[in-house]
Structures are given as C-alpha cells and as structure tokens.
Design an enzyme around this catalytic site. Structure first.
Site, PDB file in Angstrom:
ATOM      1  N   CYS A  90       0.879  -1.173   0.000  1.00  0.00           N
ATOM      2  CA  CYS A  90       0.000   0.000   0.000  1.00  0.00           C
ATOM      3  C   CYS A  90       0.913   1.219   0.000  1.00  0.00           C
ATOM      4  O   CYS A  90       1.536   1.527   1.017  1.00  0.00           O
ATOM      5  CB  CYS A  90      -0.918   0.007   1.210  1.00  0.00           C
ATOM      6  SG  CYS A  90      -1.968   1.484   1.345  1.00  0.00           S
TER       7      CYS A  90
ATOM      8  N   ASN B 269       1.606  -5.462  -5.473  1.00  0.00           N
ATOM      9  CA  ASN B 269       0.213  -5.854  -5.667  1.00  0.00           C
ATOM     10  C   ASN B 269      -0.140  -5.600  -7.130  1.00  0.00           C
ATOM     11  O   ASN B 269       0.458  -4.755  -7.785  1.00  0.00           O
ATOM     12  CB  ASN B 269      -0.722  -5.102  -4.708  1.00  0.00           C
ATOM     13  CG  ASN B 269      -0.558  -3.598  -4.787  1.00  0.00           C
ATOM     14  OD1 ASN B 269       0.264  -3.076  -5.534  1.00  0.00           O
ATOM     15  ND2 ASN B 269      -1.335  -2.877  -4.012  1.00  0.00           N
TER      16      ASN B 269
ATOM     17  N   HIS C  32      -1.840  -4.483 -10.680  1.00  0.00           N
ATOM     18  CA  HIS C  32      -2.593  -3.350 -11.225  1.00  0.00           C
ATOM     19  C   HIS C  32      -2.720  -3.482 -12.736  1.00  0.00           C
ATOM     20  O   HIS C  32      -1.796  -3.944 -13.409  1.00  0.00           O
ATOM     21  CB  HIS C  32      -1.869  -2.019 -10.947  1.00  0.00           C
ATOM     22  CG  HIS C  32      -1.873  -1.610  -9.513  1.00  0.00           C
ATOM     23  ND1 HIS C  32      -2.822  -0.788  -8.983  1.00  0.00           N
ATOM     24  CD2 HIS C  32      -1.019  -1.916  -8.509  1.00  0.00           C
ATOM     25  CE1 HIS C  32      -2.572  -0.589  -7.698  1.00  0.00           C
ATOM     26  NE2 HIS C  32      -1.472  -1.274  -7.385  1.00  0.00           N
TER      27      HIS C  32
ATOM     28  N   ASN D 151      -6.203  -4.540  -9.021  1.00  0.00           N
ATOM     29  CA  ASN D 151      -6.598  -3.147  -8.877  1.00  0.00           C
ATOM     30  C   ASN D 151      -6.717  -2.546 -10.272  1.00  0.00           C
ATOM     31  O   ASN D 151      -5.816  -2.720 -11.097  1.00  0.00           O
ATOM     32  CB  ASN D 151      -5.553  -2.361  -8.068  1.00  0.00           C
ATOM     33  CG  ASN D 151      -5.307  -2.963  -6.704  1.00  0.00           C
ATOM     34  OD1 ASN D 151      -6.097  -2.812  -5.786  1.00  0.00           O
ATOM     35  ND2 ASN D 151      -4.191  -3.677  -6.564  1.00  0.00           N
TER      36      ASN D 151
ATOM     37  N   GLU E 183      -9.882  -0.351  -6.092  1.00  0.00           N
ATOM     38  CA  GLU E 183      -8.937  -1.193  -5.371  1.00  0.00           C
ATOM     39  C   GLU E 183      -9.589  -2.513  -4.989  1.00  0.00           C
ATOM     40  O   GLU E 183     -10.708  -2.537  -4.464  1.00  0.00           O
ATOM     41  CB  GLU E 183      -8.442  -0.489  -4.107  1.00  0.00           C
ATOM     42  CG  GLU E 183      -7.594   0.750  -4.380  1.00  0.00           C
ATOM     43  CD  GLU E 183      -6.876   1.222  -3.133  1.00  0.00           C
ATOM     44  OE1 GLU E 183      -6.105   0.416  -2.572  1.00  0.00           O
ATOM     45  OE2 GLU E 183      -7.097   2.368  -2.720  1.00  0.00           O
TER      46      GLU E 183
ATOM     47  N   CYS F 283      -4.780   6.060  -4.339  1.00  0.00           N
ATOM     48  CA  CYS F 283      -4.104   4.764  -4.297  1.00  0.00           C
ATOM     49  C   CYS F 283      -2.658   4.996  -4.701  1.00  0.00           C
ATOM     50  O   CYS F 283      -2.376   5.284  -5.873  1.00  0.00           O
ATOM     51  CB  CYS F 283      -4.784   3.768  -5.231  1.00  0.00           C
ATOM     52  SG  CYS F 283      -3.977   2.140  -5.272  1.00  0.00           S
TER      53      CYS F 283
ATOM     54  N   GLY G 246      -1.297   2.395  -7.043  1.00  0.00           N
ATOM     55  CA  GLY G 246      -1.979   2.601  -8.313  1.00  0.00           C
ATOM     56  C   GLY G 246      -1.395   3.752  -9.100  1.00  0.00           C
ATOM     57  O   GLY G 246      -1.277   3.685 -10.333  1.00  0.00           O
TER      58      GLY G 246
END
Length: 270
Positions: free
Chosen positions: A65, A151, A153, A184, A202, A211, A214
């Site tokens: 994050c 994560n 995207h 995401n 998200e 984000c 992001g």
C-alpha cells in the site's frame, strides 16, 4: 490517518511480545467501528525499523500500500526522528527518506512486469494486455498496461475519467479470471507529458480517494506505452501525488499525509 484522502487506521504494535492476530472478522469489526480503506500495523522487526502489514477493508491481508507506507514512514519519522528508515513488508523491503518540507518519500522498489510476477493466469504482453472491457452504455476500454508494485494493477487510458462508470465495471475487472489474485483497476486521463488524472478501483476496498501503488503503476504503465514521462504529478480524488520512476528502476512516491487523531480499539485486539 490519511494520505491524499486514502483513509487508514494505523496500529503501532512495536514492542509487543507476539505479532498481532487479525483474522478477517476482527478487521471487519474494526472497520465497522472506524471506517478505513486500509488497516496498517507497525510491528517489531529484527533488522528493519519496523514490519509494515496491510489489510484491506474486506479483511484480506495484502502485500503493498503505497500511501499507507508513506503514512507509516511519516509517523515513524515524527516519533523517532532520523532522515531515513526501512520497513519490511509482504511486498518487499521499503525505504523512505524525510524531505525538507517534512513529508516522507517512499521507495517502493522495482516494478514487476512479467506476466508471472503480476500475476496473470496466462502468458501475455503486459505492456498492453490483449484484454477489453465493454462499458454499460456502449463503447469499450482496451489494451491496459499491467504492473505489480507488490500488488497487481492494470491501467486503462481514457479520454474523460469522470465519464467512466468505475463502480459498475471495477468489480468485474477485479474478479476476472485473467487475474488469479484479483487486481486493482486504474483509469488514467492524460493531461500532459508529466500529469495525469487517475481514479482506482482497489481490490477489497472499492473506489478510494487515492491509491499510491496505483499511481506508481499508472506512471510505469503509461511510460512503457510512450504516453508519459518517467516522472509525473498524479491527481487523485483526494489530492496530488508525485511519482518518479528513476533510472535505477526504483519507483518513488511522495504526497500529503494527515494525522486525524486517535481511536479506541479496546476489546478488538489480542
């Protein structure tokens, strides 16, 4: 706390004799009392300044994050002083430095660009996926760039981000079988060679004010497609973030942080 409107509950659990136990139902109970986009914990680490852990509001623990890392780093600088620090996370090692204006710049490391590392369910060119989304009112979005910042995207280029029904198509993209760990979904309107307007659906949290990962993924994806420089201002619903994909391949994130106050989680922790 919030980072450009991205809302967090941050628990400083450093010094505890045992890690926090936060099953999904306990995260959900905290969210019911104090709504957040992500729940963050800082715990003791044998080598790094702290261990950063992240849960989405649906109770799922995730690897990264960006805005949460910035918020955690800012709090550590405020409490402990210093000019640099490092944190361990499920998404990898994070480093941060304190800027002259008091903000924290976080190095989120190198983007992961291979289809296996994002991950996708099959081999595909991640610079522009052979993937499309049909819009409810007609039209379609195609050829998003795929990037993992710890994560997964995907980022679609759109002409007017305010016209995209993100709340309708976001869940469909998040749960598409192409993305075995869900994804995401970012929607970027290019406003110059160094500026974009971005909204992100998200996974596990929905449409949020900001984000950080992001924003980083969008700059990397759009630069790979020749649409953006290596550094850009990213305007999100909650403010502005700065992203820089440096020549050493690491991605750096800056932006505002606010400490809103303290909350009582009595009875919800163990």
């Amino acid at each position: 706390m919030n980072g450009a409107g991205n809302a967090f509950v941050l628990i400083d659990a450093r010094g505890r004799s045992a890690p926090l136990s936060l099953p999904a139902e306990r995260v959900a109970a905290i969210h019911a009392r104090h709504a957040f986009d992500q729940l963050l914990t800082l715990e003791t680490h044998p080598v790094e300044t702290a261990l950063l852990r992240v849960w989405n509001s649906d109770g799922g623990e995730v690897g990264a994050c960006g805005n949460g890392a910035r918020a955690a780093a800012w709090l550590l600088f405020e409490q402990d002083g210093g000019e640099t620090l490092s944190m361990s996370s499920r998404g990898g090692r994070l480093t941060a430095r304190r800027l002259e204006d008091g903000r924290a710049e976080v190095n989120l490391g190198r983007p992961r660009l291979s289809w296996r590392n994002i991950p996708l369910s099959r081999d595909m060119d991640t610079e522009a996926l052979d993937y499309e989304v049909h819009l409810p009112g007609g039209g379609r979005l195609t050829r998003p760039g795929a990037v993992s910042m710890g994560n997964p995207h995907v980022t679609f280029t759109v002409s007017d981000v305010s016209a995209i029904p993100i709340a309708q198509i976001g869940p469909m993209i998040e749960h598409d079988i192409l993305f075995p760990q869900r994804v995401n979904a970012g929607f970027a309107e290019i406003r110059g060679s160094d500026r974009i307007r971005l909204r992100v659906w998200e996974r596990g949290a929905g449409l949020t004010q900001a984000c950080g990962t992001g924003a980083c993924a969008a700059v990397v994806a759009l630069h790979r497609q020749g649409k953006l420089g290596r550094a850009a201002e990213v305007e999100v619903d909650g403010g502005r973030l700065g992203v820089r994909w440096a020549e050493d391949d690491d991605v750096y994130l800056t932006g505002p942080v606010e400490l809103e106050g303290e909350v009582d989680l009595g009875g919800l922790l163990s």
